[in-house]
Scaffold this motif. Sequence first.
Motif, PDB file in Angstrom:
ATOM      1  N   VAL B  63      -6.798  74.828  22.036  1.00 22.08           N
ATOM      2  CA  VAL B  63      -6.901  74.502  20.916  1.00 22.08           C
ATOM      3  C   VAL B  63      -6.075  73.318  20.730  1.00 22.08           C
ATOM      4  CG1 VAL B  63      -7.076  76.480  20.462  1.00 22.08           C
ATOM      5  CG2 VAL B  63      -4.896  76.096  20.920  1.00 22.08           C
ATOM      6  N   CYS B  64      -5.335  72.965  21.925  1.00 22.16           N
ATOM      7  CA  CYS B  64      -4.674  71.633  22.224  1.00 22.16           C
ATOM      8  C   CYS B  64      -5.675  70.214  21.754  1.00 22.16           C
ATOM      9  CB  CYS B  64      -4.568  70.821  23.595  1.00 22.16           C
ATOM     10  SG  CYS B  64      -3.078  69.812  23.136  1.00 22.16           S
ATOM     11  N   CYS B  87       1.966  69.409  18.490  1.00 19.86           N
ATOM     12  CA  CYS B  87       1.812  70.857  17.385  1.00 19.86           C
ATOM     13  C   CYS B  87       2.515  71.770  17.079  1.00 19.86           C
ATOM     14  CB  CYS B  87       0.369  70.131  17.321  1.00 19.86           C
ATOM     15  SG  CYS B  87      -0.632  70.892  18.055  1.00 19.86           S
ATOM     16  N   ASN B  89      -0.080  74.119  18.732  1.00 22.07           N
ATOM     17  CA  ASN B  89      -0.797  75.546  18.742  1.00 22.07           C
ATOM     18  C   ASN B  89      -1.186  75.909  20.380  1.00 22.07           C
ATOM     19  OD1 ASN B  89      -2.161  73.569  16.216  1.00 22.07           O
ATOM     20  ND2 ASN B  89      -3.834  72.989  17.348  1.00 22.07           N
ATOM     21  N   GLU B  92       0.873  78.936  19.081  1.00 22.95           N
ATOM     22  CA  GLU B  92       0.467  79.748  18.504  1.00 22.95           C
ATOM     23  C   GLU B  92      -0.469  80.734  19.109  1.00 22.95           C
ATOM     24  OE1 GLU B  92       1.621  80.652  15.853  1.00 22.95           O
ATOM     25  OE2 GLU B  92       3.094  79.166  16.212  1.00 22.95           O
TER      26      GLU B  92
END
Lengths: 586, 144
Positions: B63-64, B87, B89, B92
């Motif tokens: 997800v990076c 960010c 992500n 999460e």
Amino acid sequence: MLKNRSQANILYIDLSKKDYYIKNRPELLDKYIGGTGIAAQLLLEECPEGCDPLSPESPIILAVGPLTPFFPLASKTVALFKSPLTGNLGESHCGGRSAISIASAQLTAIVIKGKSKKPVFLTIDNERVYFKDATTLWGMDSNFTTGRILRQHEKGSGIRTIMRIGKGGENKVLFSGVNVETFRHFGRLGLGAVFGSKHLKALVITGQSTLEVTDNKEYKKVYKEIYETATESKLMNKYHDLGTAGNVKGLSDLGGLPTRNLQSGSFEKADDISGESFAKEHLGRRLACSHCPVGCIHVATLREPDPNDPFFFKTSMIGYDYEPIFAAGSMLGIHEKKGFLRLVHKIDSYGLDVMSAGVAMGWATEALEKGVITEKETQLKLKFGDWKTYRECVKKIVDRENDFYEHLAQGVEIASDKYGGKEFAMAFGKNEMAGYHTGPAAHIGLIIGSRHSHLDNGGYSMDQSELMKKLLPPEEVVDKLYEEEAWRQILSSLVVCFFARGIYSKELVTKTLALVGLDFAENDLMDVGNKILALKHKFKLREGFKFSDVRLPERIFETPTPVKNWDRKYIEDALAHADKFMQKNA
Amino acid sequence: MRLTVVDTERCVGCQSCMFACSRRKNKVGFSGSCINVRSDGGVKNGFIVVVCKTCEDPPCAKVCPHDALILSKKGGVRLKKSLCNGCGNCKEACIIGAVLWDEEANKPAICIQCGSCEEFCPHGVLSLTNGEDDDDKGEDNAEK
């Protein structure tokens, strides 16, 4: 020069104005190191002479040390305040996660003054203070529920500390404490009542800042040495294995375990409440304070069947240690472990100091037995060993149910002033006694200690290691105890746990302080310790305190101790000498 | 080499492992530690010990948006700090919460399976398995 500026940050909070500011005061650390040293100076600055300890202008001071969070075992927070119980210096130490969280919030000390109109709790997050409504939490029966709600409501799981008072503090029981991380306490001398008087229900402190050292390579080396000594030493293993409860049996055999309001120094049922017995039947978990590899906190599991439904069980986790076992065990003649645990749980859920509560109820029981008071006052048939009735008694104290309990909630000194039985009201300097009747040094130590605590100087240990072999002149006992107390000022300025006093030598203290940028020569440390002690003596004198004014309950001379051949005059001579020392020192 | 949690029931919550992890990066404190110890809903219930379990196909890396998390041959991921914009992500995406956050750097704190924490666990909660020396130290492991 301090490597990290934040290590000299003092946070000042005004609950009346809901305001706060931070002042950076490195000169305080240069002079008094940290912890109890700077807190003593702050108390002198912030506490007006002769003020009512429960008034808005009476301050609460919390301080950590310059080695927090750098080195293992520097994990205590020192609280200083004017004690509502004794009317003089109030000092209480607490572990848990408190010290690490305060240091991580970029603070070294917190000063809280004023009074909120409505109940509040504070969240301190990285130098910021939030004033939050505690109306719903106020009046809750169980302190454990308050803890759970705050845990779920507030952020910072794993890195925060949650300090809260129970109903005892709210109702200003003068020996109520502050519970921290469920099983740790600022227990003694009534900090809970001071919180309550300010309408301050709880403090949640969290922070995420990191700090630096002057020399990384040397730091890692010294760190490892301390860590290895702590994890490999026999002494520290003792604290981990059975914990302080391991002393119960030995002290009873010796004749130094206060039993049934100190009518005896041995408990015939000591085996039932020994550390070994608790470990075998109830030990459910051991815990550590943050950044202490030892893990001395012993938690018992109590499984109780529902009285009406055979397949319902209630399982509770209840902390135990030597002091609670003395106060809510032998002192009250209680030998049933389950009963003891239920009583401790009750005391804890109201947030009372277990030592004072036990000693106060011990006096009430004997006073009732001797006809000094009647059931008209107690409303209960208090009887040594009857833990069920003591559970009811605790509630009556917290609710200040009648005139008798109104007085008992102010400690055994005030209660016995009014109702009599002074000769067996076991308090020194108005602070209920600790669990040692080992000899004169234990009692002298409690009286002449700046906070009237058995940990001020370890007199109980001097009885066992020295006076049992050879009784020393009382003046010499006092001098030795003060030397020990001066050194302990250094340890509690570093906020190093006293259990680690064998590890933190003068040499190591100097070395570790240099790594955070504080220069103290090894040879100067005792002078600094004496200077800090002098600050406390100054405060005591200012508030009109004298050691020779302390009442000596006849009981300590009646019940034999392991140390023989001492009497009232021996203690009086010691106190006269202590007064001279205090006058000169301050 | 892979770091594993042998037995959380042996954990006393001293957090020496967290301090060891930060110390490796010449920091003192919790922030930036790649291992997390917290109570399991109150200390009476014991502790949760969270470490990176070196997923084979790690969601954090997937997800990076800037490919700042790179799969390591030795297991787990490494952070390319220069590519990370913070960010969050990755944090999460990690269902076990093993992507911890370095609040000061505003970047993820990524475990490199070095074993510093295990060395300072006094009660045998952690173990470093597979026996190989890990010379693949990420850039966040650079000695100052």
